[in-house]
Design an enzyme around this catalytic site. Structure first.
Site, PDB file in Angstrom:
ATOM      1  N   CYS A  20       8.198  52.237   2.227  1.00 53.38           N
ATOM      2  CA  CYS A  20       9.038  51.060   2.028  1.00 53.38           C
ATOM      3  C   CYS A  20       8.718  50.474   0.652  1.00 53.38           C
ATOM      4  O   CYS A  20       7.592  50.027   0.405  1.00 53.38           O
ATOM      5  CB  CYS A  20       8.731  50.077   3.154  1.00 53.38           C
TER       6      CYS A  20
ATOM      7  N   LYS B 236       2.069   4.745   1.605  1.00 45.71           N
ATOM      8  CA  LYS B 236       2.095   5.311   2.949  1.00 45.71           C
ATOM      9  C   LYS B 236       1.693   6.770   2.833  1.00 45.71           C
ATOM     10  O   LYS B 236       2.425   7.591   2.299  1.00 45.71           O
ATOM     11  CB  LYS B 236       3.500   5.187   3.538  1.00 45.71           C
TER      12      LYS B 236
ATOM     13  N   CYS C   6      14.204  49.933   3.626  1.00 45.91           N
ATOM     14  CA  CYS C   6      14.000  51.338   3.998  1.00 45.91           C
ATOM     15  C   CYS C   6      14.677  51.699   5.313  1.00 45.91           C
ATOM     16  O   CYS C   6      14.560  52.819   5.775  1.00 45.91           O
ATOM     17  CB  CYS C   6      12.518  51.662   4.055  1.00 45.91           C
TER      18      CYS C   6
ATOM     19  N   CYS D  45       8.176  45.311   8.939  1.00 46.56           N
ATOM     20  CA  CYS D  45       8.608  46.682   8.742  1.00 46.56           C
ATOM     21  C   CYS D  45       7.359  47.552   8.830  1.00 46.56           C
ATOM     22  O   CYS D  45       6.428  47.379   8.044  1.00 46.56           O
ATOM     23  CB  CYS D  45       9.254  46.855   7.372  1.00 46.56           C
TER      24      CYS D  45
ATOM     25  N   CYS E  36      14.823  47.279   8.485  1.00 47.22           N
ATOM     26  CA  CYS E  36      14.318  46.848   7.189  1.00 47.22           C
ATOM     27  C   CYS E  36      15.417  46.944   6.143  1.00 47.22           C
ATOM     28  O   CYS E  36      16.077  47.972   6.043  1.00 47.22           O
ATOM     29  CB  CYS E  36      13.125  47.710   6.795  1.00 47.22           C
TER      30      CYS E  36
ATOM     31  N   GLU F 122       0.854  -1.193   0.000  1.00 46.20           N
ATOM     32  CA  GLU F 122       0.000   0.000   0.000  1.00 46.20           C
ATOM     33  C   GLU F 122       0.882   1.232   0.000  1.00 46.20           C
ATOM     34  O   GLU F 122       2.053   1.155   0.353  1.00 46.20           O
ATOM     35  CB  GLU F 122      -0.860   0.031   1.277  1.00 46.20           C
TER      36      GLU F 122
ATOM     37  N   LYS G 268      10.598   3.737   3.076  1.00 45.28           N
ATOM     38  CA  LYS G 268      10.534   5.190   2.888  1.00 45.28           C
ATOM     39  C   LYS G 268      11.145   5.563   1.549  1.00 45.28           C
ATOM     40  O   LYS G 268      12.273   5.152   1.254  1.00 45.28           O
ATOM     41  CB  LYS G 268      11.314   5.899   4.000  1.00 45.28           C
TER      42      LYS G 268
ATOM     43  N   TYR H 292      -6.834   2.136   5.912  1.00 46.81           N
ATOM     44  CA  TYR H 292      -5.915   1.059   5.561  1.00 46.81           C
ATOM     45  C   TYR H 292      -5.922  -0.156   6.483  1.00 46.81           C
ATOM     46  O   TYR H 292      -5.236  -1.128   6.226  1.00 46.81           O
ATOM     47  CB  TYR H 292      -4.481   1.579   5.436  1.00 46.81           C
TER      48      TYR H 292
ATOM     49  N   ASP I 246       0.823  10.511   3.898  1.00 43.65           N
ATOM     50  CA  ASP I 246       1.461  11.383   4.867  1.00 43.65           C
ATOM     51  C   ASP I 246       0.467  12.399   5.406  1.00 43.65           C
ATOM     52  O   ASP I 246       0.195  13.417   4.793  1.00 43.65           O
ATOM     53  CB  ASP I 246       2.633  12.099   4.167  1.00 43.65           C
TER      54      ASP I 246
END
Ligand code: AMP
Ligand code: ZN
Length: 664
Positions: A426, A112, A405, A420, A402, A110, A308, A221, A114
């Site tokens: 800006c 897997k 600016c 900022c 920033c 099957e 995996k 499952y 996630d």
């Protein structure tokens, strides 16, 4: 038909539709028909609470609020899985198994999935509870939330054991995940990082109505319990499918490890075409008798193993950390990497998210770092290779000002990000806001794209969205790549945007947390920008679906002198800052003080249009008949009970045509 029978029939239709739509991906009703039926059922249930069926389809919409999730002990422990990473690992596993069991061993392969694991308990075909994995021994009772997931059957079909648990994974398919993120970006919120965390976070939301809005799915499952009458894993998957569960069809029964490897090779490539994330393959001994003989280690079944998929990982050098400023002023640190090949693309950059992330990784310029491509589009940095850290390297100091600016950054409690605060001075914020203003869902200005906006800002031709309306051909022509035709298109596009209705203009203004839906609600309620700009927080929160966070953001926006000035200019340029005459002209007070119940199916207008007409004319729509109801607008197929109730309460019953005539 008596009421009980009506409830039964409606429930059955809705259940079947849910199954066709969410399990089989093959809808059998239009959304509209579904809504009508659902509302009919809700009305009937509201009037006859004693007849509400257990696990009625109306529970899908949620609404139950859980403050603290109850801890529940799993009757059958939820084990983890041992992992394998190579053919050798799988052959070793096979050798161990063959020592412990006799006879031929078959395997079920099957995918897997996630997401977040869940255990569902059914008794006599009814969902009783849903519990998270927790520590495997006990988890949280999240039943109210799980009931809102449409692919989880509340009642089973066909034949089923009288009591059993079924395990599965709650996942958030990419499509739904991306849509959720688009909406978040629209209102200036940080997008969610990945589908898995968003799925598991969803299970623990307190308001199940919020969960109902998320496009989650449940993939099953494994069935556990006693006296199940099944003898193999593969059979149990097929059985689960017949009971109405969503069991992915990728599962395959095979006879050897070589075939297992073929399955792995196939999905290692094709997993990228699946609608949701997978991180491997789970291989299970098929025969349940053999499974029992093999039993469990302290942590995992011996009869199953996860393979995996290799998430492709490479190491490369971190050349520099730069900082980006978004439209709302949010700062995002970016890792600039020595270009490297990863899963078929060249990676040069990766997001570092925020200051905490930098600290967690202890990442420094000059470090060799591991980069991985998971399910997400942007690659991520997993870790630093400390063995290669140059001597004398210095910890990264997060910027205090920033980058664009130089304004000092702020970070408020509870915010992961630095901001900022210099909204109007800006550059990236200025450009970002204008880009949002012209975007498709907002003012949809044809002939003007994001790059041109940046160019116009850089050339000093515009500094906020109201400046767009004063651009002329003479200013535009000298710009790079600007021909006469494109300049004209741009000006025509801006011109045409004056017709964009108020609600979209409101969205285009880019007020934080004011997305498309909220903008619509506000436009409808306040009708023009002046009324909206005068509204206090207390006023605002009385509007349907406007919470304190949105209210505060609106008030902040209209306090700013710059914003007021810009809005006045937009007004002067003829941008729609009020509902149009047409819309307003259709609004009257004719039905003021009157309450309507609408029931059945209509001919000339849809049910929603009818409701809108009532509201536009000052009337109120209610979902159930009471002594306060003034009129029942009766369509086709209205239930007889409704008519009877209206008659006993002396509520006037009118037809669709009567109603339409009444508002002319
Ligand atoms: P791990 O979390 O790595 O220990 O892996 C075990 C988890 O994999 C289980 O708790 C399940 O939530 C999940 N899983 C996903 N797909 C399957 C599957 N087809 N069979 C069994 N477990 C699965
Ligand atoms: Zn700035």
């Amino acid at each position: 038909m008596d009421i009980q029978q009506q409830i039964k029939t409606l429930s059955e239709e809705l259940r079947q539709h849910n199954y066709n739509y969410y399990v089989l991906d093959n809808p059998s009703l239009t959304d509209y028909d579904f809504d009508i039926k659902l509302k009919q059922l809700q009305e009937l249930e509201a009037k006859h609470p004693e007849l509400v069926e257990v696990n009625s389809p109306t529970q899908r919409v949620g609404g139950e609020v859980t403050k603290n999730f109850e801890t529940v002990v799993h009757e059958n422990r939820m084990y983890s899985l041992d992992n394998s990473y190579s053919k050798e690992d799988l052959l070793d596993w096979e050798t161990r198994i063959k020592k412990m069991v006799d006879g031929v061993v078959q395997y079920t392969c099957e995918l897997k999935y996630d997401g977040a694991s869940i255990s569902l308990t059914y008794e006599e075909g009814t969902l009783i509870k849903a519990v998270t994995r927790g520590d495997g021994t006990q988890g949280d009772n999240v039943t109210a939330n799980i009931k809102t997931i449409k692919s989880v059957p509340l009642l089973l079909k066909g034949k089923y054991p009288s009591k059993f648990d079924i395990r599965g994974e709650i996942v958030l398919p990419f499509e739904g995940f991306n849509k959720m993120n688009e909406e978040r970006i629209d209102i200036g919120e940080e997008p969610y990082r990945n589908p898995r965390n968003t799925a598991s976070g969803s299970l623990k939301l307190q308001d199940s109505a919020e969960v109902a809005k998320r496009p989650l799915e449940c993939l099953l499952y494994n069935i556990t319990g006693s006296n199940l009458g099944i003898s193999t894993q593969f059979e149990s998957l097929e059985g689960a499918r017949e009971m109405g569960f969503k069991v992915p069809t990728a599962a395959k029964l095979v006879c050897s490890i070589d075939e297992v490897l073929e399955f792995i090779d196939y999905w290692n490539v094709h997993r990228y075409n699946l609608p949701y994330e997978t991180d491997g393959v789970v291989i299970k001994v098929n025969n349940l008798q053999q499974q029992e003989e093999l039993g469990y280690t302290a942590k995992a079944p011996r009869w199953a193993i996860a393979y995996k998929f290799k998430s492709e990982q490479v190491s490369t050098r971190l050349n520099d950390i730069t900082y980006q400023v978004g439209r709302t002023g949010a700062i995002t640190p970016v890792a600039n990497l020595e270009p490297v090949e990863l899963a078929g693309t060249t990676v040069k950059r990766a997001s570092l998210h925020n200051a905490d992330q930098i600290e967690r990784l202890d990442i420094r310029v000059g470090d060799e770092v591991f980069v991985e491509k998971g399910g997400e589009i942007i690659p991520k940095i997993i870790a630093v290779d400390f063995t290669k850290r140059p001597a004398y390297s210095e910890p990264t100091k997060y910027i205090a000002n920033c980058p664009e600016c130089k304004t000092e950054l702020v970070r408020s409690a509870g915010d992961a990000k630095h901001y900022c605060p210099n909204d109007y001075g800006c550059a990236p914020q200025i450009t970002g806001r204008i880009q949002h203003f012209i975007s498709r869902k907002a003012m949809d200005i044809e002939g003007l794209g994001g790059e041109t906006v940046a160019l116009l800002v850089n050339e000093g031709l515009i500094s906020n969205y109201s400046d767009l309306y004063e651009l002329n051909k003479k200013q535009l022509m000298p710009l790079e790549r600007m021909a006469e035709k494109s300049a004209e298109n741009l000006i025509n596009g801006v011109e045409a945007s004056r017709q964009i209705p108020f609600e979209r203009v409101l969205f285009a203004l880019g007020i934080r947390f004011v997305g498309e839906t909220v903008a619509k609600k506000l436009a409808k309620h306040y009708k023009n920008i002046d009324a909206l700009s005068q509204a206090t927080i207390i006023d605002l929160v009385t509007v349907d679906e406007i919470g304190i966070r949105i209210a505060e953001s609106l008030v902040d926006f209209f306090i700013s002198k710059e914003n007021v000035h810009i809005i006045n200019r937009l007004k002067g340029f003829g941008v729609q800052l009020a509902l149009s005459e047409d819309v307003l002209a259709n609004q009257t007070d004719k039905l003021k003080g009157k309450t309507f119940v609408v029931s059945g199916v209509f001919e000339t207008v849809s049910r929603d249009e009818l409701k809108k007409l009532i509201e536009d004319n000052g009337g109120k729509v209610s979902s159930s008949i009471s002594s306060k109801t003034s009129y029942l607008v009766a369509g086709d197929k209205m239930g007889p009970s409704k008519r009877a109730k209206a008659e006993t309460l002396n509520v006037l019953i009118i037809s669709e045509q009567d109603f339409l005539n009444s508002i002319i």
